[in-house]
Write an enzyme that holds these catalytic residues in place. Structure first.
Site, PDB file in Angstrom:
ATOM      1  CB  SER A 115       4.422  -7.320  39.569  1.00 48.23           C
ATOM      2  OG  SER A 115       4.615  -5.983  39.158  1.00 48.23           O
ATOM      3  CB  ILE A 139       5.272  -5.358  43.090  1.00 44.07           C
ATOM      4  CG1 ILE A 139       4.130  -4.570  42.425  1.00 44.07           C
ATOM      5  CG2 ILE A 139       5.053  -5.454  44.596  1.00 44.07           C
ATOM      6  CD1 ILE A 139       2.783  -5.256  42.514  1.00 44.07           C
ATOM      7  CB  VAL A 183      12.938  -7.365  55.812  1.00 43.84           C
ATOM      8  CG1 VAL A 183      13.438  -7.220  57.246  1.00 43.84           C
ATOM      9  CG2 VAL A 183      12.904  -5.997  55.148  1.00 43.84           C
ATOM     10  CE  LYS A 203      17.807 -17.961  64.209  1.00 45.68           C
ATOM     11  NZ  LYS A 203      16.494 -17.399  63.797  1.00 45.68           N
ATOM     12  N   PRO A 234      18.295 -21.924  72.141  1.00 50.07           N
ATOM     13  CG  PRO A 234      18.946 -23.852  73.338  1.00 50.07           C
ATOM     14  CD  PRO A 234      18.260 -22.505  73.495  1.00 50.07           C
ATOM     15  CB  VAL A 236      -3.015  -8.865  39.289  1.00 47.51           C
ATOM     16  CG1 VAL A 236      -4.538  -9.077  39.281  1.00 47.51           C
ATOM     17  CG2 VAL A 236      -2.294 -10.217  39.234  1.00 47.51           C
ATOM     18  CG  LEU A 292       4.613 -10.172  54.332  1.00 50.58           C
ATOM     19  CD1 LEU A 292       5.291  -8.920  53.804  1.00 50.58           C
ATOM     20  CD2 LEU A 292       4.763 -10.262  55.849  1.00 50.58           C
ATOM     21  CB  ILE A 319      10.828 -18.167  55.977  1.00 49.74           C
ATOM     22  CG1 ILE A 319      11.225 -16.851  55.294  1.00 49.74           C
ATOM     23  CG2 ILE A 319      11.143 -19.347  55.073  1.00 49.74           C
ATOM     24  CD1 ILE A 319      12.707 -16.733  54.971  1.00 49.74           C
TER      25      ILE A 319
END
Length: 484
Positions: free
Chosen positions: A22, A25, A30, A61, A79, A169, A316, A329
């Protein structure tokens, strides 16, 4: 991520994949800090790592630095990768523990390549297997711009032949079996499919809105239920680790990207208002704000079923665990890996679905327990929030794990779990939870031999790491964002 990974895994299968996205949206944007499984995702998709780093303004990282968690003014590091080398089938932590109890102390993290790399701001991509164990034992993840990553993967999946439809949708159409038959879109199109992956965020338009699958809350274990996020200009070097700092009612994050820094405050609304959280965050960030702080409410937990009938909930839509260990993730990736392994045919056997749900539920529980570990072992009691943590409820699965560690320094670990024995030991050691004794068979090792082994191990780690390039220099030379 789903379109990219499935387009790779299903090559040659003649299965058609349609991505409905969409324009109205927005991506939540984040999730900027990852764990090493992001590299497995990129390798599986055959994505060029340096190209991806440049396209997403990423940095590397090596772990997470925890400031003020044990008590204000103290810090420890979690670590990635290995800490030391096992000997004759015995875990390195057990050998190190005997050495410490014998009075011949080295720091636990002196034996972690990633910890020493982070301390010295060093980084290089791992090469093919090396003779030196240090060069084979470190792992890394990425700090990335989530919006740029989504854009990159969208373009990547379209090049792989994914059909992309820009629409929202309007209606989910069910059949008589309570399977999803089709989606009616606001552009007048109807999409009929055998299987649907719900990526509609917290609202779970398909898994909850249409299938009413229900949600298991874990807020009684993890009280943080809101986050405020803001981006700032870079005010210091690109350190190769995330910083998580304990605050009055939760904790703040600091994530350095090439072009900016991501900041946030994860907090409990029971102990802190939105205005107080925004004020706290704005006072502790460094660098000029690049926008207004944004408050994001969430409910910790997961769907009662993540795969139901012909619908898989992802990201989510499937659940949420607060971002303390940057696992969001990873759970998207792990859900897709389990799904591909249990990939259905048109018969949709119930036992395949059950086997998948059992696997992913175990992953969620493992991560939940590991996050709780940070709170229930903290020594802080200076605010009402941290005093609650002193007597907080702990799941039986975690209580048993901590009890075994306290007695003899052992961690029960199942292959395939995200957090290794070294990860558990690093958090517990950082929180100064020291076992009463070590495994009895470790006494078969000569004390002088162990002491020499420890000294050689820490020396090798430092000497190897110091010869690596600086993190800033590596990015500048190999994968810096090109100025436009």
């Amino acid at each position: 991520m789903a379109a990219s990974l499935l387009s790779s895994a299903l090559q040659g299968s003649k299965i058609k994949i349609t991505l409905i996205e969409s324009p109205d949206i927005a991506t939540i944007g984040v999730g900027e800090s990852t764990v090493p499984s992001i590299m497995d995702f990129l390798y599986t998709c055959q994505i060029n790592i340096r190209e991806f780093v440049e396209a997403t303004s990423a940095t590397f990282k090596l772990g997470i630095r925890f400031d003020d968690w044990l008590k204000p003014g103290e810090q420890f590091f979690h670590p990635f990768g290995r800490v030391g080398q096992d000997v004759n089938g015995f875990e390195f932590y057990q050998l190190w523990l005997k050495n410490v109890m014998g009075g011949k102390s080295t720091c636990w993290l002196d034996h972690s390549p990633c910890a020493i790399m982070a301390e010295n701001q060093r980084f290089m991509l791992r090469q093919s297997p090396q003779k030196n164990w240090v060069l084979n034992s470190y792992s890394h993840a990425l700090h990335l711009d989530a919006l740029l990553a989504a854009r990159y993967l969208r373009d990547f999946s379209q090049k792989r032949g994914i059909e992309r439809v820009e629409a929202t949708v309007n209606k989910v159409v069910m059949d008589e079996r309570q399977f999803i038959h089709s989606l009616e879109l606001d552009n007048g199109q109807t999409v009929v499919s055998d299987f649907f992956i719900d990526c509609t965020g917290f609202k779970g338009l398909l898994i909850e809105g249409a299938l009413n699958i229900g949600y298991e809350e874990w807020t009684h274990y993890l009280p943080c239920d809101r986050a405020v996020a803001v981006q700032t200009e870079n005010a210091s070097g690109l350190h190769p680790f995330t910083i998580a700092t304990a605050r009055e009612a939760g904790w703040t994050w600091k994530i350095p990207l090439q072009h900016r820094t991501g900041n946030g405050y994860v907090f409990s609304s029971q102990y802190c208002t939105d205005d107080q959280a925004i004020d706290t965050l704005c006072k502790v960030v460094a660098g000029k704000l690049l926008g207004e702080p944004r408050v994001i409410p969430f409910t910790t937990g997961r769907r009662n079923k993540i795969w139901h009938n012909n619908c898989l909930a992802l990201g989510l839509a499937s659940g949420f665990l607060e971002p303390l260990e940057s696992t969001a993730i990873h759970l998207v990736h792990k859900t897709l890996v389990h799904f591909i392994r249990h990939f259905p045919d048109r018969d949709f056997e119930s036992y395949t679905e059950q086997a998948f749900n059992q696997k992913i539920n175990t992953d969620y529980q493992e991560i939940r327990d590991f996050i709780i570990l940070h709170y229930c072992t903290s020594g802080r009691d200076d605010t009402e929030f941290w005093r609650w943590c002193q007597t907080m409820p702990v799941p039986d699965s975690l209580r048993e794990k901590i009890s075994l560690f306290r007695e003899r320094g052992q961690i029960e670990h199942v292959p395939g779990q995200l957090f290794t024995i070294d990860s558990w030991c690093s958090i517990l050691e950082g929180m100064k939870v020291r076992p009463k004794k070590y495994h009895p068979l470790i006494d078969a090792f000569n004390e002088q031999y162990l002491a020499a082994l420890m000294q050689e191990s820490s020396r090798n780690v430092r000497e190897t790491v110091i010869n690596m390039p600086r993190h800033d220099d590596f990015i500048r030379q190999h994968c810096a964002v090109k100025l436009r």
